[in-house]
Design a protein around this motif. Structure first.
Motif, short mmCIF file in Angstrom:
data_model
loop_
_atom_site.label_atom_id
_atom_site.label_comp_id
_atom_site.label_asym_id
_atom_site.label_seq_id
_atom_site.Cartn_x
_atom_site.Cartn_y
_atom_site.Cartn_z
N ASP A 1 0.81 -1.22 0.00
CA ASP A 1 0.00 0.00 0.00
C ASP A 1 0.84 1.28 0.00
O ASP A 1 0.45 2.28 -0.59
CB ASP A 1 -0.91 0.05 1.25
CG ASP A 1 -1.87 -1.12 1.34
OD1 ASP A 1 -2.23 -1.68 0.29
OD2 ASP A 1 -2.26 -1.47 2.48
N TYR A 2 1.96 1.24 0.72
CA TYR A 2 2.78 2.44 0.90
C TYR A 2 4.25 2.17 0.61
O TYR A 2 4.78 1.13 0.99
CB TYR A 2 2.69 2.95 2.35
CG TYR A 2 1.36 3.57 2.67
CD1 TYR A 2 1.15 4.93 2.49
CD2 TYR A 2 0.31 2.79 3.10
CE1 TYR A 2 -0.08 5.50 2.76
CE2 TYR A 2 -0.93 3.34 3.37
CZ TYR A 2 -1.12 4.70 3.20
OH TYR A 2 -2.33 5.25 3.45
N VAL A 3 4.87 3.14 -0.06
CA VAL A 3 6.32 3.18 -0.22
C VAL A 3 6.69 4.65 -0.04
O VAL A 3 6.20 5.50 -0.78
CB VAL A 3 6.77 2.68 -1.61
CG1 VAL A 3 8.29 2.73 -1.73
CG2 VAL A 3 6.26 1.26 -1.88
N PHE A 4 7.50 4.92 0.97
CA PHE A 4 7.86 6.31 1.23
C PHE A 4 9.23 6.42 1.87
O PHE A 4 9.80 5.43 2.32
CB PHE A 4 6.80 7.01 2.10
CG PHE A 4 6.67 6.45 3.49
CD1 PHE A 4 7.38 6.98 4.54
CD2 PHE A 4 5.81 5.39 3.74
CE1 PHE A 4 7.26 6.48 5.82
CE2 PHE A 4 5.67 4.87 5.01
CZ PHE A 4 6.39 5.42 6.06
N ILE A 5 9.76 7.63 1.88
CA ILE A 5 11.05 7.92 2.49
C ILE A 5 10.77 8.82 3.69
O ILE A 5 9.97 9.76 3.60
CB ILE A 5 11.97 8.66 1.50
CG1 ILE A 5 12.18 7.80 0.26
CG2 ILE A 5 13.31 9.00 2.15
CD1 ILE A 5 12.56 8.56 -0.96
N GLY A 6 11.40 8.50 4.80
CA GLY A 6 11.19 9.32 5.99
C GLY A 6 12.11 8.89 7.11
O GLY A 6 12.99 8.04 6.93
N SER A 7 11.90 9.49 8.27
CA SER A 7 12.73 9.17 9.43
C SER A 7 11.88 9.13 10.69
O SER A 7 10.86 9.83 10.80
CB SER A 7 13.86 10.18 9.58
OG SER A 7 13.35 11.49 9.63
N ALA A 8 12.30 8.30 11.64
CA ALA A 8 11.60 8.16 12.91
C ALA A 8 11.80 9.43 13.72
O ALA A 8 12.93 9.93 13.84
CB ALA A 8 12.13 6.95 13.67
N ILE A 9 10.69 9.96 14.27
CA ILE A 9 10.80 11.19 15.07
C ILE A 9 10.32 11.00 16.50
O ILE A 9 10.59 11.84 17.36
CB ILE A 9 10.02 12.36 14.41
CG1 ILE A 9 8.55 12.00 14.22
CG2 ILE A 9 10.68 12.76 13.11
CD1 ILE A 9 7.68 13.17 13.77
N GLU A 10 9.63 9.88 16.78
CA GLU A 10 9.11 9.67 18.13
C GLU A 10 8.90 8.18 18.38
O GLU A 10 8.41 7.46 17.52
CB GLU A 10 7.77 10.40 18.29
CG GLU A 10 7.14 10.31 19.65
CD GLU A 10 5.79 11.02 19.71
OE1 GLU A 10 4.97 10.62 20.56
OE2 GLU A 10 5.55 11.94 18.92
#
Length: 192
Positions: free
Chosen positions: A47-56
């Motif tokens: 369903d999802y493919v994304f770029i990001g980073s853990a913030i919490e």
């Protein structure tokens, strides 16, 4: 053959000790290799493919969440800031990542960038657990009518916490085989 003979005692005792000292049998995560064709299949399948980073760090118990956050070893349930959406809802700024429990659990450090491939959790399900049984949050076979569901066992407080998160955020499940640290060879295949 006499097992009580002095010669057999000299043989059996060291063998027993050696067997006791062997490492315990453990489960290991085995992921298929990644190439351009597999990347295309993953993008189609999930369903999802994304770029990001853990913030919490996420945990239903606030004091445990604080303790876990201060350890810095990595976390399996985190809030991700979305930098770029490859597939999924383009306007999402944050996504809750539930990386499961088990041998394929992905551990995220706050601030590290990842390419995340995962499925949206459509349904949270609570089940009662007998006192003393292990409590966990894990992906279960889908509940009829839902593509993806997560079972929260035993802890009603954890269930309510995850229900509140689900009202505010999209929850996506992933694991070690479908999340890739940016800067690695596998992540680069998604970024081309």
């Amino acid at each position: 053959m006499n097992l009580n003979s002095p010669m057999m005692r000299y043989f059996i005792l060291p063998m027993r000790i050696a067997l006791l000292c062997l490492p315990q049998v453990m489960n290991a995560c085995v992921c298929d290799g990644i190439d351009e064709a597999r990347v295309k299949r993953l993008i189609e399948k999930y369903d999802y493919v994304f770029i990001g980073s853990a913030i919490e760090v996420l945990h239903f118990d606030k004091s445990l969440r604080t303790l876990i956050s201060n350890e810095g070893d990595g976390y399996s349930n985190v809030l991700f800031k979305v930098d770029s959406m490859i597939k999924g809802e383009p306007n999402l700024k944050q996504i809750v990542i539930q990386a499961g429990e088990g041998s394929c659990t992905q551990w995220f450090r706050l601030g590290e960038k990842f390419v995340i491939v995962g499925n949206r959790i459509d349904k949270l399900n609570w089940s009662r657990v007998k006192k003393g049984d292990f409590q966990s949050l894990e992906e279960q076979p889908p509940i009829p009518g839902y593509n993806h569901s997560t079972q929260i066992e035993g802890n009603r407080k954890a269930y309510r916490y995850w229900k509140r998160l689900a009202k505010r955020h999209t929850i996506v499940t992933t694991d070690m085989c479908t999340s890739f640290r940016v800067g690695t060879e596998y992540a680069d295949l998604f970024l081309r």
